[in-house]
Design an enzyme around this catalytic site. Structure first.
Site, PDB file in Angstrom:
ATOM      1  N   ASN A  59      37.167  25.249  12.821  1.00 48.37           N
ATOM      2  CA  ASN A  59      36.989  24.904  13.453  1.00 48.37           C
ATOM      3  C   ASN A  59      35.659  24.560  14.052  1.00 48.37           C
ATOM      4  OD1 ASN A  59      39.431  24.829  15.196  1.00 48.37           O
ATOM      5  ND2 ASN A  59      39.304  26.508  15.286  1.00 48.37           N
ATOM      6  N   ASP A 106      33.989  15.210  12.046  1.00 49.41           N
ATOM      7  CA  ASP A 106      35.392  15.603  13.100  1.00 49.41           C
ATOM      8  C   ASP A 106      36.506  15.262  11.878  1.00 49.41           C
ATOM      9  OD1 ASP A 106      37.110  15.599  15.181  1.00 49.41           O
ATOM     10  OD2 ASP A 106      36.992  13.322  15.140  1.00 49.41           O
ATOM     11  N   ASP A 109      37.259  18.431   8.835  1.00 50.63           N
ATOM     12  CA  ASP A 109      37.731  19.657   9.472  1.00 50.63           C
ATOM     13  C   ASP A 109      38.786  19.605   9.715  1.00 50.63           C
ATOM     14  OD1 ASP A 109      38.727  17.979  11.026  1.00 50.63           O
ATOM     15  OD2 ASP A 109      37.913  18.836  12.988  1.00 50.63           O
ATOM     16  N   ASP A 127      40.077  20.387  18.150  1.00 52.83           N
ATOM     17  CA  ASP A 127      39.406  19.083  17.531  1.00 52.83           C
ATOM     18  C   ASP A 127      39.853  18.196  18.597  1.00 52.83           C
ATOM     19  OD1 ASP A 127      40.321  16.503  16.619  1.00 52.83           O
ATOM     20  OD2 ASP A 127      38.986  18.235  14.979  1.00 52.83           O
ATOM     21  N   HIS A 128      40.630  18.130  19.300  1.00 51.75           N
ATOM     22  CA  HIS A 128      40.925  16.965  20.898  1.00 51.75           C
ATOM     23  C   HIS A 128      40.055  17.610  21.470  1.00 51.75           C
ATOM     24  CE1 HIS A 128      43.625  15.344  17.887  1.00 51.75           C
ATOM     25  NE2 HIS A 128      44.224  15.098  18.330  1.00 51.75           N
TER      26      HIS A 128
END
Length: 399
Positions: A59, A106, A109, A127-128
């Site tokens: 994260n 992105d 991760d 993430d989203h």
């Protein structure tokens, strides 16, 4: 006297204990049909993840990637606040590099999570959630790279990014799969966006504003003579988005509903939420007294983009915790009110700016309160940390 926190919803109102128990059923599923990913980027990402230390939480990688895009927006505000310029050549290269780094981080991760044994439903939500916020952030940067200015072209670019992301999130909620097609936004479209930034740095952003017939010699005559290349590209993108993405999302949701013996048409009202969001923004901007003429479009779009981030993050949360599809968020209220007030002509330039600033503060505070509380509840339930790797995870990995 009640404390400040008493004015905010409780953690249980955001996500209940029963909903958290459904996190035990979590399983990340994704399909990526992209040839670029399969034959090129996959190898690049597998190499890139080795550059990150094993103690770095996935994260934290995601958040660091988003910071590159935020830095680009700060450059826009400092050097090219009119989103038109032209700015110095290095600025456009900075835009492209920031987008590329965001994309790299992105995609790395998740690999870092598997590498360190720290995959969790919080990772997908985080993430989203960052991706949702980046729809507006990256849209502003790309609009500046195209020299769209304080105009409807800028608004259109941002609504293209938010609409495609909303449909993808709606699709994943019903299918349980994140589907990326042969040509998708995070891969091919982002690559084109990066190259477009570099093109503006080399030849100047004026290349996007030549007549359409000159910029597109084979099909340019199909467009009105007054159209610029940018207008034509936006129209082409609109058709590609509607028929190559949104329609595909609908087909996939229909197939999932058929397989699960559910009524597909019962899912369509869930799209009204985005229609209200986009419609409110359009009505407000169409009747504004100050946003365009006094250069407040960036403030407006960040306000709307934060509300959008909450809309889709709630859908992701509902998907992870198996809760009903959320059809409303309180952060849409300022946008709806702004649309009504502007339509009725109740705004003056000064009162509209005050209302916009208050709306911005409201949606930002509401968003971060929701995000922090939900993250804390996830961490407590799963026994993990958000931005660090818990020691027990490190020990388990060593064992």
């Amino acid at each position: 006297m009640p404390g400040l926190t008493s004015y905010f919803p409780s953690g249980d109102e955001y996500v209940t204990e029963d909903a958290l128990k459904n996190l035990r059923n979590y399983r990340y599923r994704a399909v990526d049909k992209s040839f670029l990913t399969k034959y090129l980027y996959r190898h690049y990402w597998e190499w890139a993840v080795t550059l990150f230390p094993r103690w770095m939480a996935p994260n934290l990688i995601t958040l660091t990637g988003l910071s590159f895009e935020i830095f680009d927006v700060l450059l826009v505000l400092l050097i090219m606040p009119d989103l038109e310029g032209p700015g110095p050549a290095w600025l456009y290269f900075a835009f492209g590099i920031g987008m590329w780094l965001y994309s790299t981080f992105d995609n790395v991760d998740g690999k870092q999570a598997r590498r360190t044994g720290t995959s969790s439903p919080l990772g997908e939500l985080f993430d989203h959630g960052c991706d949702a916020l980046n729809c507006t952030i990256a849209g502003l940067v790309e609009a500046a790279a195209f020299a769209c200015g304080i105009s409807w072209q800028t608004v259109t670019i941002i609504f293209f990014t938010t609409m495609t992301f909303f449909f993808s999130t709606w699709e994943e909620y019903h299918t349980g799969v994140l589907y990326l097609g042969y040509i998708n936004g995070p891969t091919e479209i982002l690559t084109i966006a990066v190259l477009a930034c570099f093109a503006s740095g080399i030849w100047g952003p004026a290349i996007w504003h030549v007549p359409a017939a000159q910029g597109l010699p084979l099909i340019g005559r199909l467009f009105p003579e007054t159209w610029e290349l940018m207008d034509a590209l936006l129209l082409i993108t609109a058709f590609a988005m509607l028929f190559g993405h949104c329609l595909v999302c609908c087909v996939n949701v229909y197939a999932a509903c058929k397989e699960q013996n559910r009524n597909f048409f019962a899912t369509l009202p869930q799209l009204i939420q985005y229609a209200v969001f986009a419609g409110s923004c359009y009505i407000w901007l169409k009747n504004t007294t100050t946003i365009f003429v006094n250069n407040h479009l960036v403030l407006f779009m960040i306000t709307a983009g934060t509300a959008f981030g909450r809309i889709v993050s709630k859908i992701i949360l509902a998907h992870l915790t198996e809760m009903p599809f959320p059809s409303y968020t309180v952060q849409m209220v300022p946008l709806v009110l702004g649309a009504v007030f502007s339509l009725l002509g109740w705004f003056t330039p000064s009162t509209e700016l005050i209302f916009l600033v208050i709306s911005f503060l409201f949606v930002v505070v509401a968003y971060f309160h929701w995000a922090l509380v939900v993250i804390e509840r996830f961490c407590e339930f799963l026994g993990i940390n958000c931005l660090t790797i818990a020691p027990r995870k490190q020990r388990a990995k060593k064992e």
